[in-house]
Design a protein around this motif. Structure first.
Motif, mmCIF file in Angstrom:
data_model
loop_
_atom_site.group_PDB
_atom_site.id
_atom_site.type_symbol
_atom_site.label_atom_id
_atom_site.label_comp_id
_atom_site.label_asym_id
_atom_site.label_seq_id
_atom_site.Cartn_x
_atom_site.Cartn_y
_atom_site.Cartn_z
ATOM 1 N N ASP A 73 0.847 -1.184 0.000
ATOM 2 C CA ASP A 73 0.000 0.000 0.000
ATOM 3 C C ASP A 73 0.886 1.239 0.000
ATOM 4 O O ASP A 73 1.430 1.636 1.039
ATOM 5 N N ASN A 75 1.687 4.952 0.252
ATOM 6 C CA ASN A 75 0.946 6.023 0.913
ATOM 7 C C ASN A 75 1.604 7.392 0.802
ATOM 8 O O ASN A 75 1.001 8.393 1.186
ATOM 9 N N PRO A 125 -3.747 5.699 0.726
ATOM 10 C CA PRO A 125 -2.882 4.572 0.325
ATOM 11 C C PRO A 125 -3.527 3.722 -0.763
ATOM 12 O O PRO A 125 -4.730 3.452 -0.739
ATOM 13 N N LYS A 126 -2.713 3.322 -1.724
ATOM 14 C CA LYS A 126 -3.191 2.475 -2.815
ATOM 15 C C LYS A 126 -2.211 1.344 -3.035
ATOM 16 O O LYS A 126 -1.001 1.557 -3.073
ATOM 17 N N TYR A 127 -2.754 0.159 -3.192
ATOM 18 C CA TYR A 127 -1.929 -1.035 -3.351
ATOM 19 C C TYR A 127 -1.357 -1.101 -4.754
ATOM 20 O O TYR A 127 -2.044 -0.838 -5.738
ATOM 21 N N ILE A 153 5.754 2.780 1.768
ATOM 22 C CA ILE A 153 4.745 1.727 1.754
ATOM 23 C C ILE A 153 4.353 1.405 3.194
ATOM 24 O O ILE A 153 5.214 1.240 4.052
ATOM 25 N N LYS A 156 1.820 -2.912 7.352
ATOM 26 C CA LYS A 156 0.623 -3.230 8.128
ATOM 27 C C LYS A 156 0.910 -4.273 9.214
ATOM 28 O O LYS A 156 1.643 -5.232 9.002
ATOM 29 N N GLU A 195 -10.770 -7.525 -2.436
ATOM 30 C CA GLU A 195 -9.367 -7.359 -2.831
ATOM 31 C C GLU A 195 -8.781 -8.674 -3.325
ATOM 32 O O GLU A 195 -8.020 -8.708 -4.293
#
Length: 957
Positions: A73, A75, A125-127, A153, A156, A195
């Motif tokens: 992700d 960001n 955030p985008k994967y 990134i 998480k 997802e």
């Protein structure tokens, strides 16, 4: 403190730490459209180096692409640059974050802030695995200096009960498969599930849950991403080899190169049965016959899967017979036609090799788009055949359910509902990842049972293959040539495959093979020095494609003069100079013309293809000025050898009459020029056979060898029915003879067929021995002839070999007037030869089917004395309460007590009303299948389970 409050605080802590714990430089590779030599300076951790974009560079759109070390992700992006303010940067730059570098999607919405001397781009955030900057043209009127770029990134943390990832139950490989699937599914949010199902260069993975990202490739004739992998002949050429062992070896080589590039899944091969030569995707298929497609396609799958890889055969189903040859225009095929032709390769290969994923098609099944066909994707594929993998959507096929194509869904949300109900998992396209669809899922507006079922099909496959524990996938470096790619061994195999694929159609006066000592050879045509490898090809390396001109120059003596003229382009009139080509032919001893299709790598831009996906033809006349070029060169009176370099049959009527030799080298792969020269000069004796019928004219289409009898006449008023070149046909530099046909019935109902084939010529070579049958009389109309098996054998001059086949009762069976699979007593013609049998297209056509001369084949027959059929018994094993539900579950056993494999359907009626889905089965003799069927209420009088002919009733106690 209440438990809910504690849980909320823990969640806030997890989110806080996952936001601030970032990797600051995750860039693995960089590519750009401008100033390539200095671009690495933007990520070398050295502020003294820089990458300059001059003002003139910025007056047109340029781009800069970062490949990340690992997907995640994204960001934030930090840019250290000179000569621009944050406000100017915001206006200049479009930023794309994507998993698929070939499908950028939409740019992210970001803000720019100054942090000291650097600019920070912030956004939701985008994967992704790639970040692309697009510099808008004309926005900046001054030079720009970029010193350093870093990509952040999110790292998480575990978000489920603070349990470390490695300690979660589903990560334990020693637990039962279904337990792991259920445990993981139970902790997945709706967003996680959506997802999982979106396509991201394969399966995108979910890092915070430990779901691995599984990278896919297109690989029908080589690893087709990046640049530098071995390019084998296109699939239609593989079909023309009629050599199962060779194609298995080729697929193993492609598999090795896939392993080297760290991918594990191929969206390959194509198992469509191609029944219309106008269709651009004929080149991706193995031909027009279901047995040929099954045997060659099965060999490919066997070889590729032997490397521990997953195959995804496509396009399921009915994709190869489009209306008018126009891609995906449904022709309205009946269930009979589907089961006799188009389902056969998918079924038979799954039964034998158990592929673990499959791609559905854009087509229809019995009037329903495949993307929503529960009958096809659940009833037949899963229930009937037992498929236990996951379904991949063809790209855009789910979105096509909307007004974009099919009009069965008013919007993408409804399209998602329909596709999930059919069990489509990996969505190549724009539906499962659509914000409105995800929002609808979060609101519970999608069927959660359908969503869970579909997720399970994918998770089950990942767990079963140990990919949670050992995932070899890494992002592809598009600029890297991986170890083992295009090795000498693979080059030799590509050359051999190309040699074996070449089909000799004409050889008048035995003009071929040519002498290597000819004084002058003219090599003419748009394909002469422009070898076309076919669709789904990686970007070729410089010099990787060996053209026919290259091959001829390498083969002839130093004293032979080779003249070359292009004559015309593949399509259009630009660059045409037929006069020069004619002059070259006039000055030569022989003219070699290389004409046909333009079909090449998608990485090469600005090219108009005449074959491949979305490139269908109407006439089958050689495109552009090629037909004019052919006729002009033939009129010189010089001997002309035509090489058709194409992905489909063409109208060669003129060439058949006016050329001294005609051969087809298809789209022959990187070594195609050398392989073609090997055949031209006699270093290899051609033995390829046509995998598709060549018509006299497109007006005859569809035209395939295994047609059914006409109710009236066959010929047109202005054209005969017969094709120009029949299926299975091909010449050799030697000759063969067939003898000693022996047909015998075995106790189990099998028919043993033996014949002797002899090389009666003076040159060693291969013969493709083909076994055909004709069922003379039956309860339904059957095909004039059908291929049942084949073998490619090598024979020295004067050598004889006995070739043996076994016909099982299933191979002799048909679908009768009740759509039951049966074997009926009666007369069968058995024919063994080197091409499909001849016939007289008039009344009593079946009587005329056969080989006329022993050099072509030998005929026999058997009066088959046995009947075979299935007989399905239904047994209610139990009806039990479902714990915690006002419902029951019925366990019903279906057993085939007959002596032939067949399919059937089981339906359930509660107090006389049909409920639940119709269940399917496909059982061999003696095989049984138990169904667990949910009964939606516990209070009832009777349950009735019925098949086509039988019924069993259970009475409630």
């Amino acid at each position: 403190m209440k438990k809910k409050t504690k849980a909320f605080i823990c969640l806030l802590c997890v989110l806080f730490f996952s936001t601030i714990a970032v990797a600051q430089n995750n860039i693995a590779g960089i590519s750009t459209s401008v100033n390539e030599k200095t671009v690495n300076a933007v990520a070398d951790n050295n502020l003294k180096t820089n990458w300059k974009l001059a003002s003139k560079d910025l007056q047109k759109a340029e781009w800069l692409m970062f490949s990340l070390q690992k997907a995640g992700d994204v960001n934030a992006i930090t840019i250290d640059c000179e000569g621009i303010t944050p406000q100017e940067l915001q206006k200049l730059l479009s930023v794309y974050i994507t998993y698929d570098p070939m499908n950028l999607g939409v740019p992210v919405s970001y803000t720019v802030s100054a942090k000291g001397k650097v600019s920070v781009l912030s956004f939701t955030p985008k994967y992704g695995a790639h970040v692309r900057f697009v510099f808008k043209e004309g926005v900046l009127k001054k030079d720009l200096l970029i010193k350093e770029v870093s990509v952040s990134i999110l790292d998480k943390k575990a978000e489920i009960a603070n349990v470390p990832l490695k300690e979660r139950a589903y990560m334990n490989p020693n637990l039962p498969l279904e337990s792991r699937v259920e445990d993981l599914l139970s902790v997945m949010t709706v967003e996680d599930k959506m997802e999982l199902l979106r396509e991201g260069w394969g399966i995108p993975g979910i890092p915070h849950l430990g779901v691995p990202a599984i990278h896919k490739v297109e690989a029908i004739h080589g690893f087709s991403y990046g640049s530098g992998a071995t390019i084998f002949p296109q699939s239609i050429g593989m079909g023309a080899t009629w050599n199962k062992r060779l194609i298995e070896a080729a697929a193993m080589a492609i598999g090795d190169e896939t392993v080297s590039a760290n991918a594990v899944q191929a969206w390959s091969p194509v198992l469509d049965v191609a029944q219309d030569a106008r269709w651009g995707r004929c080149e991706e298929t193995y031909g027009e016959d279901p047995v040929l497609v099954t045997e060659i396609g099965g060999a490919w799958i066997k070889g590729y899967q032997s490397k521990g890889l997953m195959t995804t055969p496509k396009h399921f189903a009915a994709h190869g017979a489009p209306l008018g040859g126009r891609d995906s225009h449904d022709i309205g095929l009946s269930e009979r036609e589907m089961r006799e032709i188009h389902l056969v390769p998918f079924r038979d290969i799954y039964k034998k090799y158990k592929y673990q994923s499959i791609m559905m098609s854009y087509s229809d099944f019995l009037g329903v788009p495949v993307a929503k066909s529960k009958e096809l994707l659940k009833g037949i594929l899963r229930d009937e055949w037992g498929f236990d993998g996951f379904i991949v959507s063809d790209c855009g096929a789910i979105g096509n359910l909307t007004a974009r194509k099919h009009y069965t869904a008013v919007d993408k949300v409804e399209a998602a509902r329909q596709a999930l109900a059919a069990g489509i998992a990996t969505n190549c396209g724009d539906t499962y990842n659509d914000p409105d669809v995800i929002a609808a899922a979060k609101r519970g507006e999608l069927n959660m049972d359908d969503l869970d079922f579909t997720c399970k099909t994918l998770l089950r496959t990942l767990f079963r293959n140990g990919l949670f524990e050992n995932n070899p996938c890494k992002p592809l470096d598009w600029n890297k040539i991986y170890p083992g790619w295009n090795s000498p061994e693979h080059q030799a195999l590509a050359r051999k495959t190309a040699q074996e694929s070449i089909v000799l159609l004409e050889n008048k006066g035995n003009i071929l093979p040519l002498s290597k000592s000819l004084k002058t050879i003219a090599v003419i045509g748009p394909g002469a020095d422009n070898l076309q490898p076919g669709d789904y090809t990686s970007k070729p390396q410089p010099g990787q494609l060996k053209s026919v001109l290259t091959g001829i120059k390498a083969a002839v003596n130093s004293s032979t003069k080779v003249l070359y003229e292009e004559g015309c382009r593949f399509i259009g009139t630009e660059g045409t100079d037929i006069a020069k080509a004619v002059k070259a032919a006039e000055n030569a001893d022989v003219a070699v013309l290389v004409l046909g299709d333009c079909s090449t790598s998608e990485a090469l831009k600005g090219i108009t293809n005449t074959s491949g996906e979305n490139h269908d033809l109407a006439t089958l006349i050689l495109p552009g000025e090629q037909q004019k070029l052919l006729e002009a060169v033939c009129k010189t009176g010089k001997p002309v050898v035509l090489i058709l370099q194409a992905g489909r049959p063409y109208n060669l009527s003129y060439a058949a009459e006016n050329c001294q030799a005609v051969l087809v080298n298809w789209l022959p792969g990187q070594e195609g020029g050398y392989a073609t020269a090997d055949v031209l000069f006699g270093d290899y004796n051609p033995a390829g056979r046509l995998p598709m019928t060549f018509p006299r004219d497109a007006a005859q289409l569809p035209l395939y060898y295994n047609f059914k009898t006409s109710g009236r006449v066959y010929d047109y008023v202005d054209m005969p029915y017969y094709p120009l070149y029949q299926f299975g046909y091909g010449l050799s530099y030697t000759s063969f003879n067939y003898s000693d046909l022996n047909i015998s019935l075995e106790k189990n109902g099998n028919v043993s067929v033996n014949a002797t084939v002899t090389n009666t010529g003076k040159v060693a070579g291969d013969e493709v021995v083909q076994l055909y049958i004709t069922d003379m009389y039956a309860s339904v109309k059957t095909r004039v002839m059908e291929l049942k098996d084949f073998d490619r054998v090598y024979l020295n001059p004067g050598e004889s070999k006995k070739v043996s086949f076994v016909l099982t009762p299933y191979q002799l069976s048909l679908l009768n007037d009740e759509m039951d699979r049966v074997v009926e007593k009666g007369l069968f013609k058995i024919m063994v030869g080197g091409k499909s049998p001849s016939y007289v297209a008039k009344d009593r056509i079946k009587d005329s089917v056969g080989f006329i001369e022993a050099k072509d084949g030998i005929n026999g027959e058997i009066d088959y004395p046995l009947n075979f059929n299935a007989d399905f018994a239904i047994t209610v094993v139990s009806v039990e309460d479902q714990p915690g539900k006002d419902a029951k579950v019925a366990n019903v056993l279906v057993t085939n007590t007959g002596n032939l494999t067949d399919t059937g359907k089981l339906m359930m009626y509660l107090d006389g009303k049909k409920i639940g889905d119709t269940r399917h089965y496909d059982l061999e003799p003696g095989e049984e299948k138990q169904f667990q069927i949910e009964v939606s209420q516990s209070n009832f009088k009777t349950l009735q389970f019925t098949s086509k002919y039988k019924s069993v009733t259970y009475t409630s106690k």
